[in-house]
Design a protein around this motif. Structure first.
Motif, mmCIF file in Angstrom:
data_model
loop_
_atom_site.group_PDB
_atom_site.id
_atom_site.type_symbol
_atom_site.label_atom_id
_atom_site.label_comp_id
_atom_site.label_asym_id
_atom_site.label_seq_id
_atom_site.Cartn_x
_atom_site.Cartn_y
_atom_site.Cartn_z
ATOM 1 N N TYR A 113 16.997 15.543 -1.375
ATOM 2 C CA TYR A 113 15.824 14.667 -1.304
ATOM 3 C C TYR A 113 14.621 15.304 -2.004
ATOM 4 O O TYR A 113 14.463 16.524 -2.018
ATOM 5 C CB TYR A 113 15.447 14.374 0.150
ATOM 6 N N TYR A 114 13.803 14.428 -2.573
ATOM 7 C CA TYR A 114 12.514 14.832 -3.144
ATOM 8 C C TYR A 114 11.442 13.959 -2.491
ATOM 9 O O TYR A 114 11.566 12.737 -2.481
ATOM 10 C CB TYR A 114 12.481 14.630 -4.657
ATOM 11 N N SER A 115 10.404 14.581 -1.954
ATOM 12 C CA SER A 115 9.374 13.826 -1.246
ATOM 13 C C SER A 115 7.980 14.218 -1.725
ATOM 14 O O SER A 115 7.747 15.343 -2.148
ATOM 15 C CB SER A 115 9.478 14.069 0.260
ATOM 16 N N GLY A 116 7.062 13.245 -1.607
ATOM 17 C CA GLY A 116 5.697 13.549 -2.008
ATOM 18 C C GLY A 116 4.952 12.290 -2.436
ATOM 19 O O GLY A 116 5.344 11.187 -2.095
ATOM 20 N N PRO A 117 3.870 12.432 -3.218
ATOM 21 C CA PRO A 117 3.449 13.716 -3.785
ATOM 22 C C PRO A 117 2.755 14.594 -2.751
ATOM 23 O O PRO A 117 2.093 14.109 -1.853
ATOM 24 C CB PRO A 117 2.460 13.283 -4.878
ATOM 25 N N VAL A 118 2.961 15.919 -2.901
ATOM 26 C CA VAL A 118 2.345 16.912 -2.030
ATOM 27 C C VAL A 118 1.652 17.949 -2.909
ATOM 28 O O VAL A 118 1.843 17.977 -4.126
ATOM 29 C CB VAL A 118 3.400 17.593 -1.124
ATOM 30 N N VAL A 119 0.856 18.793 -2.288
ATOM 31 C CA VAL A 119 0.199 19.871 -3.025
ATOM 32 C C VAL A 119 1.242 20.878 -3.458
ATOM 33 O O VAL A 119 2.038 21.354 -2.648
ATOM 34 C CB VAL A 119 -0.871 20.553 -2.147
ATOM 35 N N PRO A 167 0.816 -1.215 0.000
ATOM 36 C CA PRO A 167 0.000 0.000 0.000
ATOM 37 C C PRO A 167 0.852 1.268 0.000
ATOM 38 O O PRO A 167 0.753 2.091 0.917
ATOM 39 C CB PRO A 167 -0.785 -0.129 1.300
ATOM 40 N N CYS A 168 1.707 1.453 -0.976
ATOM 41 C CA CYS A 168 2.575 2.632 -1.046
ATOM 42 C C CYS A 168 1.780 3.846 -1.512
ATOM 43 O O CYS A 168 1.084 3.798 -2.526
ATOM 44 C CB CYS A 168 3.744 2.354 -1.995
ATOM 45 N N ASN A 169 1.918 4.956 -0.780
ATOM 46 C CA ASN A 169 1.215 6.196 -1.121
ATOM 47 C C ASN A 169 2.132 7.398 -1.265
ATOM 48 O O ASN A 169 1.759 8.390 -1.890
ATOM 49 C CB ASN A 169 0.161 6.511 -0.046
ATOM 50 N N PHE A 170 3.351 7.299 -0.692
ATOM 51 C CA PHE A 170 4.277 8.426 -0.729
ATOM 52 C C PHE A 170 5.702 7.902 -0.898
ATOM 53 O O PHE A 170 5.988 6.752 -0.589
ATOM 54 C CB PHE A 170 4.190 9.259 0.564
ATOM 55 N N ILE A 171 6.583 8.809 -1.378
ATOM 56 C CA ILE A 171 7.984 8.413 -1.559
ATOM 57 C C ILE A 171 8.910 9.541 -1.102
ATOM 58 O O ILE A 171 8.524 10.704 -1.007
ATOM 59 C CB ILE A 171 8.312 8.087 -3.035
ATOM 60 N N ALA A 172 10.154 9.150 -0.847
ATOM 61 C CA ALA A 172 11.255 10.090 -0.638
ATOM 62 C C ALA A 172 12.422 9.543 -1.437
ATOM 63 O O ALA A 172 12.845 8.405 -1.224
ATOM 64 C CB ALA A 172 11.591 10.221 0.839
ATOM 65 N N TRP A 173 12.921 10.354 -2.381
ATOM 66 C CA TRP A 173 13.986 9.890 -3.274
ATOM 67 C C TRP A 173 15.214 10.766 -3.114
ATOM 68 O O TRP A 173 15.100 12.003 -3.080
ATOM 69 C CB TRP A 173 13.496 9.928 -4.716
ATOM 70 N N ASN A 174 16.384 10.121 -3.005
ATOM 71 C CA ASN A 174 17.639 10.846 -2.847
ATOM 72 C C ASN A 174 18.373 10.918 -4.185
ATOM 73 O O ASN A 174 18.634 9.890 -4.821
ATOM 74 C CB ASN A 174 18.527 10.160 -1.796
ATOM 75 N N LYS A 175 18.678 12.133 -4.603
ATOM 76 C CA LYS A 175 19.288 12.356 -5.913
ATOM 77 C C LYS A 175 20.685 11.762 -6.011
ATOM 78 O O LYS A 175 21.091 11.257 -7.066
ATOM 79 C CB LYS A 175 19.335 13.853 -6.199
#
Length: 214
Positions: free
Chosen positions: A120-126, A92-100
């Protein structure tokens, strides 16, 4: 003896009444009007509007917090969009955090906030109206105030002093290896960089040139 003779003449007036009867013949001309019926056919065109949802927005330089999909919750992904695709394919993945830098993709069930962390990039957010998503064309690179760049200096680098950041950048352009500068207002020092890996807000520094996507 005188005899008077009175002669009375009676005039009989005969009144002749002539009655003239004028017969007026009214000729009624019947006009037959031919009515032409015009049929107008209205064609209604139904316009179908397809609403396309905007792509998900991942907040740059932000490490989110939440409950991870797995205890480790890390996989490798070459981009933030690739990381999000992996999340969509995994419940049930709904969000991520990715390290460049490390290319680590952390998957989350829930989102409970986060903190600022470079790379880092995180989301999805508004998506905030003042920020630009990755898919948007980046603006023209400019020197950024109150920003300190970290990176690799040019070969045989010598710290120099210039009156302004613009002069520092002019010196950088004369060196084919130089792509970025870090200028410190207090000491007028000019540092020339061949590449940069990260940056932080720091008062009194001017760095760049950087686009709105960096």
């Amino acid at each position: 003896t005188t005899t008077s003779t009175t002669s009375t003449t009676t005039t009989t007036s005969t009144e002749t009444t002539t009655t003239t009867t004028t017969q007026t013949t009214t000729a009624t001309t019947e006009s037959t009007s031919t009515s032409t019926k015009t049929t107008t056919t209205a064609t209604t065109t139904k316009k179908t509007t397809t609403t396309t949802n905007p792509p998900p927005y991942f907040k740059p330089n932000w490490l989110m917090k939440g409950k991870k999909v797995t205890p480790r919750g890390k996989v490798k992904a070459n981009s933030v969009s690739a990381c999000w695709t992996k999340c969509e394919n995994r419940q049930p993945c709904n969000f991520i955090a990715w390290n460049k830098r490390s290319r680590y993709c952390i998957m989350f069930r829930t989102y409970t906030g986060g903190r600022r962390k470079t790379g880092y990039y995180s989301g999805p957010v508004v998506m905030p109206s003042t920020q630009i998503p990755e898919s948007t064309t980046c603006g023209q690179p400019v020197l950024r105030k109150n920003w300190f760049l970290k990176g690799t200096k040019v070969k045989n680098h010598k710290l120099m002093q210039t009156k302004t950041a613009s002069i520092c950048w002019d010196r950088c352009k004369k060196n084919p290896e130089c792509n970025f500068i870090v200028w410190r207002k207090r000491f007028k020092t000019c540092t020339r960089l061949a590449s940069h890996r990260s940056g932080v807000e720091r008062k009194g520094y001017i760095s760049g040139p950087l686009s709105t996507c960096e």
